[in-house]
Design a protein around this motif. Structure first.
Motif, PDB file in Angstrom:
ATOM      1  N   GLY A 103     -85.834 -31.793  35.150  1.00  0.00           N
ATOM      2  CA  GLY A 103     -85.603 -30.361  35.360  1.00  0.00           C
ATOM      3  C   GLY A 103     -84.233 -30.070  35.933  1.00  0.00           C
ATOM      4  O   GLY A 103     -83.559 -29.119  35.505  1.00  0.00           O
ATOM      5  N   ASN A 108     -93.727 -19.885  36.732  1.00  0.00           N
ATOM      6  CA  ASN A 108     -94.665 -20.914  36.244  1.00  0.00           C
ATOM      7  C   ASN A 108     -96.130 -20.474  36.242  1.00  0.00           C
ATOM      8  O   ASN A 108     -96.923 -20.959  35.439  1.00  0.00           O
ATOM      9  N   ILE A 154     -88.480 -25.921  34.372  1.00  0.00           N
ATOM     10  CA  ILE A 154     -89.796 -26.119  33.743  1.00  0.00           C
ATOM     11  C   ILE A 154     -89.637 -26.785  32.373  1.00  0.00           C
ATOM     12  O   ILE A 154     -90.363 -27.728  32.033  1.00  0.00           O
ATOM     13  N   SER A 208     -89.003 -25.539  41.310  1.00  0.00           N
ATOM     14  CA  SER A 208     -90.148 -25.493  40.391  1.00  0.00           C
ATOM     15  C   SER A 208     -90.314 -24.169  39.653  1.00  0.00           C
ATOM     16  O   SER A 208     -91.006 -24.110  38.642  1.00  0.00           O
ATOM     17  N   ASN A 209     -89.684 -23.109  40.152  1.00  0.00           N
ATOM     18  CA  ASN A 209     -89.944 -21.785  39.595  1.00  0.00           C
ATOM     19  C   ASN A 209     -88.729 -21.244  38.840  1.00  0.00           C
ATOM     20  O   ASN A 209     -88.205 -20.184  39.154  1.00  0.00           O
ATOM     21  N   GLY A 235     -94.056 -26.530  38.756  1.00  0.00           N
ATOM     22  CA  GLY A 235     -93.045 -26.777  37.730  1.00  0.00           C
ATOM     23  C   GLY A 235     -93.406 -27.885  36.758  1.00  0.00           C
ATOM     24  O   GLY A 235     -93.082 -27.803  35.573  1.00  0.00           O
TER      25      GLY A 235
END
Length: 311
Positions: free
Chosen positions: A53, A238, A151, A145-146, A179
């Protein structure tokens, strides 16, 4: 969002990541009552799937944006991933880490070329510090993760696994910030053959489980789990993917996580971190529901403090 976006992400990051091995174990198959394929992201550069990522996010920036650098806040694997990915691409990285982050993690970030800025340990403090740096330097903020690019990069682990084993009935991954499970779900949707996605989550940090039930992002009051990588919560990028493409989330207790971790260490002879063992713990817990199925598990990472193992 379509299949092409994921294919491009994979092509983009390929020179900068490892196509990690897939391991199997007859004994673990017997314990699980299924055919299990472990995608070993603990062998990824910097020791976790986060490299995917982070690399995709940085490679997606314009030349002008790269010149101003990138900033993130993380006390764990994403900090190391951004530092290393940025270093490989000649991009400056500013990493906001809580003062109480383990020294071994700070050392790793520095070794990968990241500049550490310390903050207090609350999420608010970390976010405010990252924002301050973004404004001062013009660096682009990367979310652990967002963020879509993160992602899509994460999705490539499951894509590789499905290329090798196209007949998987289920894909399983741990759920923390969301994620990895979101990326895994997209990969299964676009490249799987009717492959369902199931998340594993600690009972002590069950915000994603509750979020799927309530239909809105829930938070944890306390996160007393050995799976330290799963203490974060879902985000607005996500969560809709998870709602749409994740079948369900299975909760596991602390002793189940530790037992699953121990089994993987003993039988696969590899080092994994506690968060990584959660989906396998979920599979063992509900083995009757997966009898003789083909199951892919994303082993998310292996950055564990070997002086401080839970078993």
């Amino acid at each position: 969002m379509n299949q092409q976006v994921l294919i491009q992400a994979h092509q983009r990051i390929q020179p900068f990541i490892h196509n990690t091995p897939v391991l199997t174990s007859r004994l673990l198959d017997e314990i699980a009552g299924a055919h299990v394929y472990f995608k070993c992201e603990n062998f990824q550069k910097m020791g976790a799937f986060k490299m995917r990522g982070a690399s995709n996010a940085i490679l997606s920036l314009t030349q002008e944006e790269r010149q101003k650098g990138v900033v993130t806040h993380s006390s764990g694997n994403f900090a190391q991933a951004v530092a290393l990915a940025a270093n490989q691409l000649g991009v400056k990285s500013y990493i906001v880490m809580p003062k109480n982050a383990p020294q071994v993690k700070k050392d790793a970030v520095r070794a990968y070329g990241g500049e550490i800025i310390e903050s207090e340990s609350t999420p608010i403090d970390r976010e405010e510090m990252a924002d301050k740096i973004r404004i001062e330097t013009g660096a682009t903020f990367l979310h652990p993760s967002n963020q879509d690019e993160v992602i899509y990069g994460n999705a490539t682990a499951a894509m590789e696994l499905l290329q090798e084993h196209p007949d998987l009935d289920y894909l399983m991954a741990p759920v923390g910030g969301g994620g990895l499970i979101a990326g895994t779900a997209l990969a299964a949707h676009y490249f799987g053959n009717n492959c369902k996605v199931i998340g594993g989550e600690p009972s002590q940090a069950d915000d994603a489980f509750r979020s799927l039930q309530s239909g809105k992002i829930e938070f944890n009051d306390s996160v007393n789990t050995v799976a330290d990588g799963l203490r974060t919560n879902l985000g607005d990028r996500n969560f809709p993917i998870i709602q749409q493409h994740v079948e369900r989330i299975i909760l596991v207790d602390e002793d189940e996580i530790i037992q699953a971790m121990k089994l993987i260490w003993e039988r696969l002879k590899i080092i994994i971190e506690p968060s990584c063992a959660v989906p396998f713990a979920a599979l063992i817990k509900e083995r009757d529901n997966f009898k003789n199925k083909n199951i892919g598990i994303i082993l998310s990472g292996g950055n564990v403090d070997v002086k401080n193992l839970p078993f």
